[in-house]
Design an enzyme around this catalytic site. Structure first.
Site, short mmCIF file in Angstrom:
data_model
loop_
_atom_site.label_atom_id
_atom_site.label_comp_id
_atom_site.label_asym_id
_atom_site.label_seq_id
_atom_site.Cartn_x
_atom_site.Cartn_y
_atom_site.Cartn_z
N GLY A 178 0.76 -1.25 0.00
CA GLY A 178 0.00 0.00 0.00
C GLY A 178 0.79 1.29 0.00
O GLY A 178 0.21 2.37 0.07
N ASP B 119 -5.62 -5.71 -5.74
CA ASP B 119 -4.60 -6.72 -5.51
C ASP B 119 -5.26 -8.08 -5.39
O ASP B 119 -6.49 -8.17 -5.17
CB ASP B 119 -3.82 -6.40 -4.23
CG ASP B 119 -2.44 -7.07 -4.21
OD1 ASP B 119 -1.46 -6.39 -4.54
OD2 ASP B 119 -2.37 -8.27 -3.89
N ASP C 11 3.64 -1.51 -9.72
CA ASP C 11 4.94 -1.83 -9.12
C ASP C 11 5.06 -3.34 -8.99
O ASP C 11 5.81 -3.85 -8.16
CB ASP C 11 5.05 -1.15 -7.74
CG ASP C 11 6.46 -1.23 -7.16
OD1 ASP C 11 7.42 -1.26 -7.95
OD2 ASP C 11 6.60 -1.26 -5.93
N LYS D 22 6.97 -0.95 -13.37
CA LYS D 22 8.33 -1.42 -13.08
C LYS D 22 8.76 -2.43 -14.13
O LYS D 22 8.00 -3.33 -14.49
CB LYS D 22 8.39 -2.06 -11.69
CG LYS D 22 9.76 -2.65 -11.36
CD LYS D 22 9.91 -2.88 -9.87
CE LYS D 22 8.95 -3.92 -9.32
NZ LYS D 22 9.11 -4.10 -7.88
N TRP E 247 2.43 2.86 -2.37
CA TRP E 247 2.14 3.75 -3.49
C TRP E 247 0.79 4.43 -3.31
O TRP E 247 0.62 5.59 -3.65
CB TRP E 247 2.20 2.97 -4.81
CG TRP E 247 3.60 2.75 -5.31
CD1 TRP E 247 4.73 2.60 -4.54
CD2 TRP E 247 4.03 2.68 -6.66
NE1 TRP E 247 5.82 2.43 -5.34
CE2 TRP E 247 5.44 2.47 -6.64
CE3 TRP E 247 3.38 2.75 -7.88
CZ2 TRP E 247 6.19 2.34 -7.81
CZ3 TRP E 247 4.12 2.62 -9.06
CH2 TRP E 247 5.50 2.42 -9.02
#
Length: 238
Positions: free
Chosen positions: A81, A109, A149, A189, A83
């Site tokens: 969490g 998620d 990410d 990423k 970000w």
């Protein structure tokens, strides 16, 4: 664990050394030692962030400026969490900044994530059919920013891991193209030298500018970089 100290003007060398333990791999010991000596890890605890990764998105946004008040943000694979914590503050998701537009931060998620003030968190696999429609329903429209990410689980085989990472980035990019509003931003990423040609071609086709950026918070020995695609061209009209 032992703490090594040096004398001189009352200063101490606070580098922590971790003793090897029976049953612990050398790689695990080195990872733990690196964590204990990482200034970003210590600062994250002090600032109340859920991990050092929070500083990565702060530094990326400091450069590209996409987390603006009023922005609608989707964070893919948002656990734990960090970000979301940065995004909720910068887009004014709680509406605490007077005179500023109120944004919306949606974190999804595969696992439940501890509640975050100002963030709308859901358990969802973004790869499942209809996930994009659910996201747009929760946002009550299109997104301005899609963040990722995520990293695929490591198999220990470098080439296999690289292919998994690229596949995940490509899937996230395609998802972003489904949910972003015109002018939107996609951040993901990537590892092992950056994105593959196919992913870059996809982004260059759909965004006005695509760059790689390695924020200072990324460890120097890490191969991670972040792909930043800005100026989404929008979906073609029927």
């Amino acid at each position: 664990m032992t703490e090594r100290r040096t004398s001189g003007r009352g200063q101490r060398d606070l580098k922590v050394r971790v003793k090897s333990a029976k049953g612990r791999k050398l790689s695990s010991t080195l990872w733990l030692q690196r964590q204990l000596n990482d200034p970003y890890v210590a600062q994250a605890k002090k600032d109340g962030y859920r991990g050092r990764a929070a500083y990565k998105i702060k530094e990326i946004d400091d450069k590209y400026r996409f987390l603006v008040p009023g922005a609608r943000v989707v964070d893919l694979g948002c656990a734990p969490g960090g970000w979301c914590q940065i995004a909720t503050d910068r887009v004014n998701a709680e509406g605490l900044k007077r005179g500023k537009k109120q944004g919306h931060v949606l974190g999804i998620d595969l696992q439940e994530v501890e509640p975050i003030a100002g963030a709308d968190l859901h358990v969802l696999d973004f790869l499942e059919e209809g996930a994009d429609d659910k996201v747009k329903e929760w946002l009550n429209g299109q997104a301005d920013v899609v963040l990722s990410d995520m990293a695929a689980a490591s198999s220990g085989h470098k080439q296999t891991d690289h292919l998994r990472i690229i596949a995940l980035v490509e899937a996230a990019a395609l998802f972003a193209c489904d949910v972003l509003d015109e002018g939107g931003t996609f951040v993901a990423k990537v590892l092992a030298g950056g994105a593959e040609v196919e992913v870059l071609n996809l982004l260059k086709k759909n965004f006005t500018k695509t760059t790689h950026f390695k924020p200072p918070a990324s460890r120097s020995d890490s191969s991670e970089k972040f792909l930043v695609a800005t100026g989404f061209r929008g979906l073609p009209q029927d």
